[in-house]
Design an enzyme around this catalytic site. Structure first.
Site, short mmCIF file in Angstrom:
data_model
loop_
_atom_site.label_atom_id
_atom_site.label_comp_id
_atom_site.label_asym_id
_atom_site.label_seq_id
_atom_site.Cartn_x
_atom_site.Cartn_y
_atom_site.Cartn_z
N TRP A 102 -28.49 -22.05 35.36
CA TRP A 102 -28.15 -21.46 36.49
C TRP A 102 -28.34 -19.32 36.82
O TRP A 102 -28.41 -19.06 37.55
CB TRP A 102 -26.71 -22.18 37.18
CG TRP A 102 -26.57 -21.05 38.44
CD1 TRP A 102 -26.91 -21.70 39.28
CD2 TRP A 102 -25.49 -20.31 38.61
NE1 TRP A 102 -26.48 -20.68 40.88
CE2 TRP A 102 -25.40 -20.10 39.96
CE3 TRP A 102 -25.32 -19.50 37.43
CZ2 TRP A 102 -24.41 -19.09 40.57
CZ3 TRP A 102 -24.02 -18.37 38.03
CH2 TRP A 102 -23.77 -18.38 39.26
N HIS A 103 -28.01 -19.18 35.54
CA HIS A 103 -27.65 -17.45 35.36
C HIS A 103 -29.07 -16.89 35.11
O HIS A 103 -28.69 -15.63 36.17
CB HIS A 103 -26.76 -17.12 34.12
CG HIS A 103 -25.15 -17.66 33.79
ND1 HIS A 103 -24.65 -18.66 33.49
CD2 HIS A 103 -24.02 -17.01 34.73
CE1 HIS A 103 -23.78 -19.54 33.89
NE2 HIS A 103 -23.73 -18.33 34.53
N GLY A 104 -30.01 -17.34 35.09
CA GLY A 104 -30.80 -16.67 34.43
C GLY A 104 -32.39 -17.36 34.22
O GLY A 104 -31.71 -17.54 33.10
N PHE B 182 -27.10 -12.53 39.38
CA PHE B 182 -27.20 -13.91 39.61
C PHE B 182 -27.55 -14.29 41.09
O PHE B 182 -28.11 -15.86 41.24
CB PHE B 182 -26.02 -14.90 38.67
CG PHE B 182 -26.34 -14.02 37.34
CD1 PHE B 182 -27.19 -13.88 36.72
CD2 PHE B 182 -24.69 -14.15 37.24
CE1 PHE B 182 -26.82 -13.07 35.61
CE2 PHE B 182 -24.51 -13.04 35.60
CZ PHE B 182 -25.72 -13.24 34.79
#
Lengths: 486, 80
Positions: free
Chosen positions: A327-329, A486
């Protein structure tokens, strides 16, 4: 437009005045103003992609109503798949397409295949990970009957674009924010004052702690190969404070601002560095994201795997945290960060202490074992934050390799940083943690003051905080918040 | 329902390791400290094994309180 900037202060002041003095007691007008203000806020940073957030809101608004109207279960399901495809597909395309293309190309190359998957020049809309998670939770909740579809367009569009938490969370679910948009809001002095306190504390965290830590960590993580291991150790130990102060500082400001407008949005941090195990840490770190993942990823997975007992639980936790990482990248560093945090749960699952909630002793004291557990948890998290901070997994491991060296006992070298500055920064961090410790059962670090400090001591503290915020604002150039990317 | 409630109460005490838990039909996860997303799964597995029933994923995620859970259990027992 970041919160600690002059344009934002002007924007918010004007907005606040219009909101309470021009349109008081008029919920509809306030909501329209909120929507226009949110779009202005978004457009200031990224006007080209304003159309995207409007289109996403329109589609999900329509789908929500249609899902609710549908009488047959499979129609509801298919309509929800459209919303999920848009949400997950939009995220995958905007944030991860090139990552997957490059990874495929590396794989093809390693296998000796002459295939080149094209990469594209994509600009991911700011805040996409945050507002997409709002729309996904809305669609799932309407489908599962946990929330009613919103029939007021202004309310729904404002929910998706609510500017205090649009770019970096907290990620409110529709069932917590929408009812507040649907009812009349009254200016409550005590709540607004507390909101201001929380903003002040958030600014302190961002401007004094995070930005100053960044002066050291940024340089050390860039030049780690040329520096003694002692410098690396300092940067490694400072980074957890930087990222916490940066992100929770933003959340404090978002929550405080929302309170000034009469909203109570989701708490995002609950003093995570006082956690005694990793499960407790994740219950207290980026809470709106972890509760989202717990509800929509972990719970369905663990229900699905429930016959496998502990093995099923391992699998659900590992998948859940790997996805939290992703999810963060689009970088293997985030995937590894998530996976490692998932692995940390294994001993807790075996011991059966994953969901044992620790309560603080009434007199606020700490046993030796509890103190050790807090340090241990902090240590575990610190190790994974090196991966989180690094540009690549190779760099992270190289950083660890450079860290284990006899230069660990040499005098640290920090470019452009005097020993006095470092000592000053450490004192601020000690003050920061001390204040948070005092308030560990409260909502934020300045929440405990009314009962424990007389009015003059409080005012002196506020003045001190305001002074250091202004002082460091002029010293350090404005740095973007880490989580905005993000 | 009373008999069911008593049995479920015992399971809660056993799984959550807290003798003081007293459930009613309106009790929800917010009312019991130890009842969170993780222990929820353990409770379900224990309930399924005790009553020899099997819930669907949708049923498990639809309950808002103990009363709704008991209705599901009763329905399953009636089907058997």
């Amino acid at each position: 437009m970041i919160f600690n900037s002059i344009p934002f202060v002007l924007f918010f002041s004007l907005f606040f005045a219009l909101y309470w003095w021009v349109f008081p007691k008029n919920r509809k007008a306030q909501n329209i103003l909120l929507l226009l203000g949110s779009y202005f806020f978004y457009a200031w940073t990224d006007w080209k992609l304003l159309g995207f957030i409007i289109a996403v809101s329109a589609l999900n608004f329509y789908l929500g109503l249609k899902i609710q109207q549908a009488t047959v279960d499979h129609t509801k399901r298919w309509l929800s798949y459209i919303g999920l495809t848009q949400g997950i597909g939009g995220l995958l395309f905007c944030k991860y397409y090139n990552f997957f293309s490059n990874s495929f190309n590396e794989l093809f190359q390693a296998l000796g295949l002459q295939i080149l998957w094209p990469t594209l020049s994509i600009i991911a809309p700011l805040g996409i990970s945050f507002f997409t998670f709002r729309t996904i939770s809305y669609i799932l909740d309407v489908r599962n009957g946990k929330t009613k579809a919103v029939d007021d367009g202004v309310v729904f569009f404002s929910y998706v674009a609510f500017f205090p938490s649009l770019l970096s969370g907290p990620i409110d679910k529709a069932r917590t924010l929408v009812p507040q948009l649907e009812k009349n809001r009254h200016f409550e002095y005590a709540s607004a004052v507390d909101g201001l306190r929380q903003i002040l504390w958030g600014l302190f965290k961002k401007v004094v702690i995070a930005n100053n830590c960044a002066l050291i960590t940024q340089d050390v993580f860039t030049h780690y190969q040329e520096l003694p291991a002692s410098s690396l150790l300092i940067a490694m130990l400072l980074y957890p404070f930087q990222i916490y102060a940066d992100f929770s500082g933003y959340s404090d400001m978002a929550i405080g601002m929302a309170r000034l407008l009469g909203f109570e949005i989701t708490k995002n941090f609950d003093f995570p560095y006082f956690s005694q195990n990793i499960a407790e840490f994740w219950r207290k770190w980026h809470m709106s994201l972890t509760s989202w993942f717990t509800e929509y990823v972990f719970t369905p997975l663990s229900i699905y795997f429930r016959d496998w007992d502990n093995k099923g639980l391992f699998l659900a936790v590992l998948i859940n945290f790997t996805v939290v990482g992703i999810w963060h990248g689009a970088n293997w560093t985030y995937i590894l960060f998530g996976f490692l945090n998932g692995l940390y749960f294994v001993p807790l699952i075996i011991k059966g202490t994953m969901n044992k909630k620790k309560k603080w002793h009434k007199n606020g004291s700490l046993t030796g074992l509890e103190f050790f557990n807090i340090l241990k948890t902090f240590g575990l998290v610190t190790v994974t934050f090196v991966i989180f901070k690094s540009e690549s997994v190779t760099q992270a491991f190289d950083f660890y390799r450079c860290l284990i060296d006899k230069s660990l006992f040499k005098v640290p070298v920090l470019h452009g940083i005097s020993m006095l500055f470092l000592l000053g920064l450490l004192s601020y961090i000690a003050f920061f943690m001390g204040m948070e410790w005092q308030a560990k059962n409260k909502n934020h670090a300045l929440d405990f003051l009314e009962n424990k400090m007389n009015v003059w001591a409080r005012k002196t503290l506020y003045l001190f905080l305001a002074f250091v915020i202004f002082y460091f604002s002029s010293m350090v150039t404005n740095q973007d918040f880490i989580y905005i990317q993000f | 329902m009373k008999e069911l409630l008593a049995q479920v109460n015992e399971i809660f005490i056993d799984v959550l390791d807290n003798e003081d838990i007293v459930l009613s039909e309106t009790t929800s996860a917010n009312d019991v400290d130890e009842w969170d997303s993780l222990s929820h799964i353990q409770l379900i597995v224990a309930i399924e094994r005790h009553f020899k029933i099997r819930f669907t994923s949708k049923e498990i995620q639809s309950w808002n309180n103990i009363g709704e859970m008991l209705t599901s259990i009763q329905d399953k027992l009636n089907q058997n």
